[in-house]
Design a protein around this motif. Structure first.
Motif, PDB file in Angstrom:
ATOM      1  N   VAL A   1      18.949   6.301 -44.777  1.00 33.82           N
ATOM      2  CA  VAL A   1      20.203   6.591 -44.108  1.00 33.82           C
ATOM      3  C   VAL A   1      20.604   5.369 -43.283  1.00 33.82           C
ATOM      4  O   VAL A   1      19.766   4.726 -42.660  1.00 33.82           O
ATOM      5  N   GLN A   2      21.892   5.024 -43.333  1.00 29.40           N
ATOM      6  CA  GLN A   2      22.414   3.913 -42.525  1.00 29.40           C
ATOM      7  C   GLN A   2      23.146   4.484 -41.321  1.00 29.40           C
ATOM      8  O   GLN A   2      23.910   5.436 -41.447  1.00 29.40           O
ATOM      9  N   LEU A   3      22.902   3.874 -40.170  1.00 29.26           N
ATOM     10  CA  LEU A   3      23.510   4.339 -38.928  1.00 29.26           C
ATOM     11  C   LEU A   3      24.428   3.267 -38.358  1.00 29.26           C
ATOM     12  O   LEU A   3      24.100   2.074 -38.402  1.00 29.26           O
ATOM     13  N   GLN A   4      25.540   3.720 -37.822  1.00 24.92           N
ATOM     14  CA  GLN A   4      26.451   2.802 -37.143  1.00 24.92           C
ATOM     15  C   GLN A   4      26.777   3.378 -35.778  1.00 24.92           C
ATOM     16  O   GLN A   4      27.326   4.480 -35.689  1.00 24.92           O
ATOM     17  N   ALA A   5      26.434   2.619 -34.751  1.00 26.38           N
ATOM     18  CA  ALA A   5      26.736   3.026 -33.378  1.00 26.38           C
ATOM     19  C   ALA A   5      27.946   2.259 -32.884  1.00 26.38           C
ATOM     20  O   ALA A   5      28.052   1.056 -33.108  1.00 26.38           O
ATOM     21  N   THR A  27      22.845  12.681 -45.658  1.00 24.86           N
ATOM     22  CA  THR A  27      23.231  13.590 -44.589  1.00 24.86           C
ATOM     23  C   THR A  27      22.207  13.570 -43.462  1.00 24.86           C
ATOM     24  O   THR A  27      21.023  13.302 -43.675  1.00 24.86           O
ATOM     25  N   PHE A  28      22.694  13.866 -42.262  1.00 25.57           N
ATOM     26  CA  PHE A  28      21.843  13.950 -41.089  1.00 25.57           C
ATOM     27  C   PHE A  28      21.025  15.246 -41.065  1.00 25.57           C
ATOM     28  O   PHE A  28      20.171  15.416 -40.191  1.00 25.57           O
ATOM     29  N   SER A  29      21.278  16.132 -42.006  1.00 21.38           N
ATOM     30  CA  SER A  29      20.634  17.435 -41.967  1.00 21.38           C
ATOM     31  C   SER A  29      19.122  17.292 -41.927  1.00 21.38           C
ATOM     32  O   SER A  29      18.529  16.544 -42.710  1.00 21.38           O
ATOM     33  N   GLY A  30      18.501  18.004 -40.992  1.00 20.60           N
ATOM     34  CA  GLY A  30      17.055  17.976 -40.884  1.00 20.60           C
ATOM     35  C   GLY A  30      16.503  16.852 -40.031  1.00 20.60           C
ATOM     36  O   GLY A  30      15.298  16.774 -39.816  1.00 20.60           O
ATOM     37  N   TYR A  31      17.383  15.979 -39.555  1.00 18.95           N
ATOM     38  CA  TYR A  31      16.923  14.844 -38.761  1.00 18.95           C
ATOM     39  C   TYR A  31      16.938  15.155 -37.263  1.00 18.95           C
ATOM     40  O   TYR A  31      17.656  16.045 -36.795  1.00 18.95           O
ATOM     41  N   ILE A  32      16.158  14.400 -36.546  1.00 21.20           N
ATOM     42  CA  ILE A  32      16.308  14.270 -35.107  1.00 21.20           C
ATOM     43  C   ILE A  32      17.007  12.930 -34.861  1.00 21.20           C
ATOM     44  O   ILE A  32      16.602  11.907 -35.421  1.00 21.20           O
ATOM     45  N   VAL A  33      18.055  12.961 -34.055  1.00 23.59           N
ATOM     46  CA  VAL A  33      18.796  11.740 -33.745  1.00 23.59           C
ATOM     47  C   VAL A  33      18.646  11.459 -32.256  1.00 23.59           C
ATOM     48  O   VAL A  33      18.863  12.342 -31.424  1.00 23.59           O
ATOM     49  N   ASP A  98      15.173  10.169 -37.439  1.00 19.62           N
ATOM     50  CA  ASP A  98      13.938  10.380 -38.186  1.00 19.62           C
ATOM     51  C   ASP A  98      13.837  11.854 -38.526  1.00 19.62           C
ATOM     52  O   ASP A  98      14.330  12.706 -37.790  1.00 19.62           O
ATOM     53  N   ARG A  99      13.150  12.131 -39.605  1.00 27.20           N
ATOM     54  CA  ARG A  99      12.980  13.523 -40.034  1.00 27.20           C
ATOM     55  C   ARG A  99      11.666  14.131 -39.576  1.00 27.20           C
ATOM     56  O   ARG A  99      11.531  15.344 -39.541  1.00 27.20           O
ATOM     57  N   ASN A 100      10.697  13.289 -39.251  1.00 23.42           N
ATOM     58  CA  ASN A 100       9.330  13.793 -39.105  1.00 23.42           C
ATOM     59  C   ASN A 100       8.773  13.501 -37.723  1.00 23.42           C
ATOM     60  O   ASN A 100       7.802  12.768 -37.574  1.00 23.42           O
ATOM     61  N   LEU A 101       9.404  14.072 -36.722  1.00 22.85           N
ATOM     62  CA  LEU A 101       8.929  13.873 -35.360  1.00 22.85           C
ATOM     63  C   LEU A 101       8.445  15.196 -34.783  1.00 22.85           C
ATOM     64  O   LEU A 101       9.072  16.230 -34.961  1.00 22.85           O
ATOM     65  N   ILE A 102       7.342  15.125 -34.080  1.00 21.63           N
ATOM     66  CA  ILE A 102       6.907  16.292 -33.315  1.00 21.63           C
ATOM     67  C   ILE A 102       7.336  16.091 -31.877  1.00 21.63           C
ATOM     68  O   ILE A 102       7.773  15.002 -31.475  1.00 21.63           O
ATOM     69  N   LEU A 103       7.176  17.140 -31.090  1.00 20.41           N
ATOM     70  CA  LEU A 103       7.726  17.146 -29.745  1.00 20.41           C
ATOM     71  C   LEU A 103       7.261  15.953 -28.914  1.00 20.41           C
ATOM     72  O   LEU A 103       8.026  15.390 -28.125  1.00 20.41           O
ATOM     73  N   SER A 104       6.033  15.544 -29.096  1.00 19.44           N
ATOM     74  CA  SER A 104       5.480  14.471 -28.268  1.00 19.44           C
ATOM     75  C   SER A 104       5.937  13.079 -28.707  1.00 19.44           C
ATOM     76  O   SER A 104       5.643  12.097 -28.036  1.00 19.44           O
ATOM     77  N   TYR A 112      10.751   6.228 -34.752  1.00 19.82           N
ATOM     78  CA  TYR A 112      11.986   6.413 -35.506  1.00 19.82           C
ATOM     79  C   TYR A 112      12.082   5.380 -36.631  1.00 19.82           C
ATOM     80  O   TYR A 112      11.874   4.188 -36.412  1.00 19.82           O
ATOM     81  N   ASP A 113      12.442   5.840 -37.814  1.00 23.20           N
ATOM     82  CA  ASP A 113      12.510   4.957 -38.978  1.00 23.20           C
ATOM     83  C   ASP A 113      13.869   4.277 -39.150  1.00 23.20           C
ATOM     84  O   ASP A 113      13.947   3.198 -39.729  1.00 23.20           O
ATOM     85  N   TYR A 114      14.921   4.915 -38.693  1.00 23.78           N
ATOM     86  CA  TYR A 114      16.267   4.408 -38.964  1.00 23.78           C
ATOM     87  C   TYR A 114      16.980   4.099 -37.646  1.00 23.78           C
ATOM     88  O   TYR A 114      16.944   4.902 -36.724  1.00 23.78           O
ATOM     89  N   TRP A 115      17.660   2.923 -37.631  1.00 31.06           N
ATOM     90  CA  TRP A 115      18.316   2.468 -36.412  1.00 31.06           C
ATOM     91  C   TRP A 115      19.711   1.964 -36.713  1.00 31.06           C
ATOM     92  O   TRP A 115      19.948   1.324 -37.741  1.00 31.06           O
ATOM     93  N   GLY A 116      20.605   2.199 -35.761  1.00 29.40           N
ATOM     94  CA  GLY A 116      21.906   1.567 -35.793  1.00 29.40           C
ATOM     95  C   GLY A 116      21.831   0.195 -35.147  1.00 29.40           C
ATOM     96  O   GLY A 116      20.786  -0.205 -34.602  1.00 29.40           O
ATOM     97  N   GLN A 117      22.931  -0.523 -35.142  1.00 25.40           N
ATOM     98  CA  GLN A 117      22.942  -1.911 -34.716  1.00 25.40           C
ATOM     99  C   GLN A 117      23.079  -2.077 -33.207  1.00 25.40           C
ATOM    100  O   GLN A 117      22.908  -3.180 -32.717  1.00 25.40           O
ATOM    101  N   GLY A 118      23.379  -1.049 -32.463  1.00 22.27           N
ATOM    102  CA  GLY A 118      23.513  -1.171 -31.020  1.00 22.27           C
ATOM    103  C   GLY A 118      24.937  -1.422 -30.592  1.00 22.27           C
ATOM    104  O   GLY A 118      25.715  -2.087 -31.296  1.00 22.27           O
ATOM    105  N   THR A 119      25.283  -0.892 -29.433  1.00 23.13           N
ATOM    106  CA  THR A 119      26.610  -1.102 -28.854  1.00 23.13           C
ATOM    107  C   THR A 119      26.434  -1.340 -27.351  1.00 23.13           C
ATOM    108  O   THR A 119      25.662  -0.647 -26.691  1.00 23.13           O
ATOM    109  N   GLN A 120      27.121  -2.351 -26.854  1.00 26.01           N
ATOM    110  CA  GLN A 120      26.939  -2.768 -25.458  1.00 26.01           C
ATOM    111  C   GLN A 120      27.731  -1.868 -24.513  1.00 26.01           C
ATOM    112  O   GLN A 120      28.930  -1.630 -24.722  1.00 26.01           O
TER     113      GLN A 120
END
Length: 125
Positions: A1-5, A27-33, A98-104, A112-120
């Protein structure tokens, strides 16, 4: 997945900004963002996160009550509404997913596996 912030900018203390994180390619479905931020010379730190399925949220203590994270599943987009901005909120803000994160794990940027480019975001006093 590609992210744009996007949505960052310069604002006076006490002002507001809304950041957006748009996903493409999958799709973002099932992910934690999550939203993270990094000030010059400092480590990247957790700001907020949301589960796309169900919408549960959590926040860093420093932003709780001022920032709100939300989602629009139809638009595959996550938002970070930032109110009551302070100069110490100045940083580059990143969204991650990421899709596979536990609470901790959700506060750890290394998980996190996927990142956007950042915004100032710059908050003047």
């Amino acid at each position: 997945v590609q992210l744009q912030a996007y949505g960052g900018g310069l604002v006076q203390a006490g002002g507001s900004l809304r950041l957006s994180c748009a996903a493409s390619g999958r799709t973002f479905s099932g992910y934690i963002v999550g939203w993270f931020r990094q000030a010059p010379g400092k480590e990247r730190t957790f700001v907020a996160r949301i589960k796309m399925n169900g919408g549960s949220t959590s926040y860093a203590g420093s932003v709780k009550g001022r920032f709100g994270i939300s989602r629009d599943n139809a638009k595959n987009t996550v938002y970070l509404q930032m109110n009551g901005l302070k100069p110490e909120d100045t940083a580059v803000y990143y969204c991650a997913a990421d899709r596979n994160l536990i609470l901790s794990e959700y506060m750890n940027p290394d998980q996190y596996d996927y990142w956007g480019q950042g915004t100032q975001v710059t908050v003047s006093s």
